[in-house]
Design an enzyme around this catalytic site. Sequence first.
Site, PDB file in Angstrom:
ATOM      1  N   GLY A 165       0.581  -1.359   0.285  1.00 16.89           N
ATOM      2  CA  GLY A 165       0.226   0.433   0.267  1.00 16.89           C
ATOM      3  C   GLY A 165       0.647   0.679  -0.056  1.00 16.89           C
ATOM      4  O   GLY A 165       1.870   1.402  -0.689  1.00 16.89           O
ATOM      5  N   ASP A 183      -3.742  -4.070  -8.632  1.00 21.69           N
ATOM      6  CA  ASP A 183      -3.920  -4.190  -9.897  1.00 21.69           C
ATOM      7  C   ASP A 183      -2.442  -4.023 -11.197  1.00 21.69           C
ATOM      8  O   ASP A 183      -2.359  -4.288 -11.970  1.00 21.69           O
ATOM      9  CB  ASP A 183      -5.315  -4.436 -10.591  1.00 21.69           C
ATOM     10  CG  ASP A 183      -5.912  -5.376  -9.207  1.00 21.69           C
ATOM     11  OD1 ASP A 183      -5.406  -6.724  -9.164  1.00 21.69           O
ATOM     12  OD2 ASP A 183      -7.232  -4.748  -9.201  1.00 21.69           O
TER      13      ASP A 183
END
Lengths: 318, 318
Positions: B228, B258
């Site tokens: 993240g 993705d």
Amino acid sequence: MIGVVCLNPALDITHHVAAVDWAGVNRPSAVYARPGGKGLNVARTLRAIGAEVLVMGLAGGVTGAGVESALGELGVPAAFTRIRGETRRTFAVVDGRSGDSALFNEPGPRVGVDEFTAFSVMYEKALGGCAAVVLSGSLPLGLAADTYARLIEMGATAGVPAVLDAQGEAMALGAAARPAIVKPNLAELEAWAGRRLSTERGADRAAVAAAARELRAAGAQAVVASLGAQGLLAATEDGGWQAMPPAAVAGNATGAGDAVAAGLAHGLVLGRPWDERLRHAVALGTATAAAPVAGEFSPADYTSVLDAVTVHREEARR
Amino acid sequence: MIGVVCLNPALDITHHVAAVDWAGVNRPSAVYARPGGKGLNVARTLRAIGAEVLVMGLAGGVTGAGVESALGELGVPAAFTRIRGETRRTFAVVDGRSGDSALFNEPGPRVGVDEFTAFSVMYEKALGGCAAVVLSGSLPLGLAADTYARLIEMGATAGVPAVLDAQGEAMALGAAARPAIVKPNLAELEAWAGRRLSTERGADRAAVAAAARELRAAGAQAVVASLGAQGLLAATEDGGWQAMPPAAVAGNATGAGDAVAAGLAHGLVLGRPWDERLRHAVALGTATAAAPVAGEFSPADYTSVLDAVTVHREEARR
């Protein structure tokens, strides 16, 4: 054959969720997708009672294709005019814990003038094979409020009587075009009359009968008001009628009014007298309300209710 | 051409509602429907950065047809094997008042052995034109956990390297089949390692690096853990690497992983060295997280973030 006009069909998607997290991720335990919209409910009921039907509607995009293929699987013949917009979805989430349902209704497509013209050409041809037409449900964006009126007039020219189940301006203008039957529910009739027709105990029968006679005077050849568990109240060329289900049926009102419209159209085509026409319509509506799945009914319920419906001429005239 | 395998695509439907009535009827102010599923996000990102792609997947029913036609409109080439089951929908309701979103994920179809065989035949043919393949997302019901492992082995036989983004058993078995890159996120790597790799302040870099090396030792030629806002941590044939975005980006994490997978596959095909490969992957992930619509990004964000990403070799070896 009974033609059923469905200008704003839908794909109805239902998710059953054991306990909904309204701010998180849910995995539905059951998913249903079925063709929806009032006209398609009418057509399915007619099909279920053995009537020959043809759905005539507008469908667009992959959702429209989904509606078409789902109708095909249900054995309901349909002729859709393809439109550029995307047919609408409705999405229902049923919360197993609270029993509440949240419903999300997409606005649906805007229909172009050329698209409605293409529909009209198809409709006019199909009228040749129709003993009656049912015009049911909301009009999509882009269509004029007198759309149903025009379709009723085209039917009259071809000698095909119409049953109209709409609301607001579309019903008011449609009624003026002299359809065989207009079928408002209580709220729709109140909106048309511009006054309350009910008390806290339910529909005020005398007031409903008066409004039905007024709507008839405005052009409709007959008016049948559907009052839910209070049955039907009709103003016809053969006088006023009341038809009552055997007892208050707790159930799912969704689609019950559409089953009534189907019963009325079927009775019209069969030439049933008003008492029998109303008896069958009430029985179909009651059986549909009693069914666990919206818009379906058990033939056994239909048959058993049929004998228990009470129909009588309206006594109090004003 | 980069082949992107998407065995369980979805149609993602989003309704924005001003103030949701969770027990009543809602009329969404905006409705979006777009092809979803991790593989399709990867393919769209690759397409957006100018890579030639081919989506290879399974699609069924009208929802599958909807995914195919929506991909066509987005200009993403796809070859779907048709299946009997209905492709899944995801349905998101965004409440404008609370800002909360409720997500409803349909379970999706069960895939038959014959259907996967048909897919495999197509996949094997398509490998001839692929410089790499990306295998991404959940496996549909009916497919064995070693499905990705088998597809990776077929790629290896054809000389086509694979990037794997999966979880659980599918990732574990897939990693053993020696893909070029495995890209777990923190939770996926923790589940594989069977231990916590984070503290209350976020990922524990030394612990993540150790687990990444273990996953590499289990078969993967390289492991890139996506953390993240803490960037990427890689265990490669060229040693350990860390890549950090310029600053903590508040945003929508959906699709950011993705975009990272897309960046890694693109770098692999271009033969970029690991520092550049990771720099582009972080920039794509960060730009995607910053975009208002999940799974999209602004090219200007991508370019501006690219120069600000810091990449360095991992210093603490254990």
